[in-house]
Design a protein around this motif. Sequence first.
Motif, PDB file in Angstrom:
ATOM      1  N   GLN A 104      10.103  -8.642 -11.942  1.00  0.00           N
ATOM      2  CA  GLN A 104       9.782 -10.114 -11.520  1.00  0.00           C
ATOM      3  C   GLN A 104      10.337 -11.321 -12.001  1.00  0.00           C
ATOM      4  O   GLN A 104      10.174 -12.447 -11.365  1.00  0.00           O
ATOM      5  CB  GLN A 104       8.094 -10.044 -11.432  1.00  0.00           C
ATOM      6  CG  GLN A 104       7.435  -8.962 -10.980  1.00  0.00           C
ATOM      7  CD  GLN A 104       7.784  -8.231  -9.698  1.00  0.00           C
ATOM      8  OE1 GLN A 104       8.042  -8.907  -8.504  1.00  0.00           O
ATOM      9  NE2 GLN A 104       8.317  -7.068  -9.551  1.00  0.00           N
ATOM     10  N   THR A 125      16.747   0.133  -1.490  1.00  0.00           N
ATOM     11  CA  THR A 125      15.801  -0.348  -0.644  1.00  0.00           C
ATOM     12  C   THR A 125      16.488  -0.513   0.761  1.00  0.00           C
ATOM     13  O   THR A 125      15.787  -0.447   1.747  1.00  0.00           O
ATOM     14  CB  THR A 125      15.283  -1.723  -1.313  1.00  0.00           C
ATOM     15  OG1 THR A 125      14.900  -1.739  -2.433  1.00  0.00           O
ATOM     16  CG2 THR A 125      14.382  -2.326  -0.442  1.00  0.00           C
ATOM     17  N   ASP A 141      12.840  -8.854   7.082  1.00  0.00           N
ATOM     18  CA  ASP A 141      11.366  -8.991   7.032  1.00  0.00           C
ATOM     19  C   ASP A 141      10.740  -7.756   6.575  1.00  0.00           C
ATOM     20  O   ASP A 141       9.666  -7.835   6.080  1.00  0.00           O
ATOM     21  CB  ASP A 141      11.003  -9.400   8.527  1.00  0.00           C
ATOM     22  CG  ASP A 141      11.281 -10.950   9.006  1.00  0.00           C
ATOM     23  OD1 ASP A 141      11.830 -11.763   7.954  1.00  0.00           O
ATOM     24  OD2 ASP A 141      11.620 -11.052  10.201  1.00  0.00           O
ATOM     25  N   ARG A 144      10.790  -7.323   3.012  1.00  0.00           N
ATOM     26  CA  ARG A 144       9.621  -8.160   2.552  1.00  0.00           C
ATOM     27  C   ARG A 144       8.251  -7.701   2.529  1.00  0.00           C
ATOM     28  O   ARG A 144       7.543  -7.773   1.755  1.00  0.00           O
ATOM     29  CB  ARG A 144       9.652  -9.697   2.927  1.00  0.00           C
ATOM     30  CG  ARG A 144      11.081 -10.321   2.513  1.00  0.00           C
ATOM     31  CD  ARG A 144      11.286 -11.901   3.129  1.00  0.00           C
ATOM     32  NE  ARG A 144      12.517 -12.321   2.430  1.00  0.00           N
ATOM     33  CZ  ARG A 144      13.213 -13.347   2.929  1.00  0.00           C
ATOM     34  NH1 ARG A 144      12.668 -13.878   4.056  1.00  0.00           N
ATOM     35  NH2 ARG A 144      14.299 -13.978   2.464  1.00  0.00           N
ATOM     36  N   LEU A 145       8.163  -7.086   3.610  1.00  0.00           N
ATOM     37  CA  LEU A 145       6.879  -6.402   3.835  1.00  0.00           C
ATOM     38  C   LEU A 145       6.614  -5.338   2.670  1.00  0.00           C
ATOM     39  O   LEU A 145       5.489  -5.196   2.325  1.00  0.00           O
ATOM     40  CB  LEU A 145       6.658  -5.719   5.282  1.00  0.00           C
ATOM     41  CG  LEU A 145       5.626  -5.082   5.682  1.00  0.00           C
ATOM     42  CD1 LEU A 145       4.354  -5.882   5.525  1.00  0.00           C
ATOM     43  CD2 LEU A 145       5.725  -4.477   7.012  1.00  0.00           C
ATOM     44  N   ARG A 147       7.957  -4.783  -0.002  1.00  0.00           N
ATOM     45  CA  ARG A 147       7.993  -5.323  -1.551  1.00  0.00           C
ATOM     46  C   ARG A 147       6.708  -6.089  -1.813  1.00  0.00           C
ATOM     47  O   ARG A 147       6.054  -5.681  -2.674  1.00  0.00           O
ATOM     48  CB  ARG A 147       9.199  -6.172  -1.678  1.00  0.00           C
ATOM     49  CG  ARG A 147       8.884  -6.535  -3.197  1.00  0.00           C
ATOM     50  CD  ARG A 147      10.194  -7.622  -3.390  1.00  0.00           C
ATOM     51  NE  ARG A 147      10.056  -7.784  -4.946  1.00  0.00           N
ATOM     52  CZ  ARG A 147      10.512  -9.199  -5.575  1.00  0.00           C
ATOM     53  NH1 ARG A 147      11.076 -10.038  -4.541  1.00  0.00           N
ATOM     54  NH2 ARG A 147      10.174  -9.493  -6.440  1.00  0.00           N
ATOM     55  N   SER A 148       6.045  -6.740  -0.830  1.00  0.00           N
ATOM     56  CA  SER A 148       4.792  -7.533  -1.084  1.00  0.00           C
ATOM     57  C   SER A 148       3.754  -6.614  -1.121  1.00  0.00           C
ATOM     58  O   SER A 148       2.917  -6.678  -1.781  1.00  0.00           O
ATOM     59  CB  SER A 148       4.895  -8.497  -0.243  1.00  0.00           C
ATOM     60  OG  SER A 148       4.914  -7.944   1.287  1.00  0.00           O
ATOM     61  N   THR A 149       3.817  -5.349  -0.198  1.00  0.00           N
ATOM     62  CA  THR A 149       2.738  -4.357  -0.013  1.00  0.00           C
ATOM     63  C   THR A 149       2.770  -3.555  -1.451  1.00  0.00           C
ATOM     64  O   THR A 149       1.663  -3.397  -1.984  1.00  0.00           O
ATOM     65  CB  THR A 149       2.812  -3.713   1.110  1.00  0.00           C
ATOM     66  OG1 THR A 149       2.828  -4.374   2.342  1.00  0.00           O
ATOM     67  CG2 THR A 149       1.944  -2.438   1.179  1.00  0.00           C
ATOM     68  N   HIS A 151       3.962  -4.212  -4.303  1.00  0.00           N
ATOM     69  CA  HIS A 151       3.711  -5.101  -5.407  1.00  0.00           C
ATOM     70  C   HIS A 151       2.051  -5.424  -5.576  1.00  0.00           C
ATOM     71  O   HIS A 151       1.477  -5.472  -6.653  1.00  0.00           O
ATOM     72  CB  HIS A 151       4.370  -6.337  -5.203  1.00  0.00           C
ATOM     73  CG  HIS A 151       4.171  -7.396  -6.546  1.00  0.00           C
ATOM     74  ND1 HIS A 151       4.629  -7.163  -7.592  1.00  0.00           N
ATOM     75  CD2 HIS A 151       3.529  -8.617  -6.390  1.00  0.00           C
ATOM     76  CE1 HIS A 151       4.049  -8.083  -8.614  1.00  0.00           C
ATOM     77  NE2 HIS A 151       3.365  -9.252  -8.026  1.00  0.00           N
ATOM     78  N   GLY A 152       1.749  -5.960  -4.313  1.00  0.00           N
ATOM     79  CA  GLY A 152       0.191  -6.195  -4.263  1.00  0.00           C
ATOM     80  C   GLY A 152      -0.700  -5.045  -4.735  1.00  0.00           C
ATOM     81  O   GLY A 152      -1.621  -5.143  -5.367  1.00  0.00           O
ATOM     82  N   ASN A 155      -0.376  -4.016  -8.287  1.00  0.00           N
ATOM     83  CA  ASN A 155      -0.960  -5.045  -9.272  1.00  0.00           C
ATOM     84  C   ASN A 155      -2.342  -4.911  -9.189  1.00  0.00           C
ATOM     85  O   ASN A 155      -2.894  -5.028 -10.239  1.00  0.00           O
ATOM     86  CB  ASN A 155      -0.118  -6.642  -8.758  1.00  0.00           C
ATOM     87  CG  ASN A 155      -0.649  -7.709  -9.621  1.00  0.00           C
ATOM     88  OD1 ASN A 155      -1.316  -7.370 -10.945  1.00  0.00           O
ATOM     89  ND2 ASN A 155      -0.377  -8.884  -9.087  1.00  0.00           N
TER      90      ASN A 155
END
Length: 190
Positions: A104, A125, A141, A144-145, A147-149, A151-152, A155
């Motif tokens: 990150q 990816t 987009d 990004r969806l 990766r954020s899913t 990662h979240g 985490n």
Amino acid sequence: MARAGLTADRVTEAAGELADEAGFDNLTVSALARRFGVADASLYSHVRNLQDLRVRVALRAARIQADALTAAVAGKAGKDALAAFAAAYRDFALAHPGLYEATQLRLDPEIVAGCADVQRIFTTTNAVVAAYGLPEPAHTDAIRLLRSTFHGFTNLEARGGFQAARDVRSSWDSIIDALDSALRHWQVSP
């Protein structure tokens, strides 16, 4: 003179191990020197400073993650590739929390452009998402969806953030199903 047995690669590998144990934010030259039983100054013949060490760890992490992601999706497409990519991402993040944190780190664009392993992560990816046939900007987009899913979720999972009785794996599988559906039915704006 460099201490026998210490090389830039060995220092970087040990720094990655320390990051996994103590957290990437807790990685210091002093802590690493203690691990080797040397003075801090002994490490400066192998790394310029803490930032250089962190970048080296991030690039090592990129290699390990790229290897895992590319191996996971080889020969797969569509939902199979998505699920394999997601599983490899999650497995890496949970098995190597410090190295995952290192991925990150915001790297200089020249370093990103020149690092084959970072580029392999991007290529892998993009290939997973490309199978869904989304045009730009929907393709970006969608990445990004994902990766954020991922990662979240990882985490929260790593920090014990899921306390509900439902099995975490079942939730993960449902999320992959939902992401696959979202990618297959993406509404492309005119």
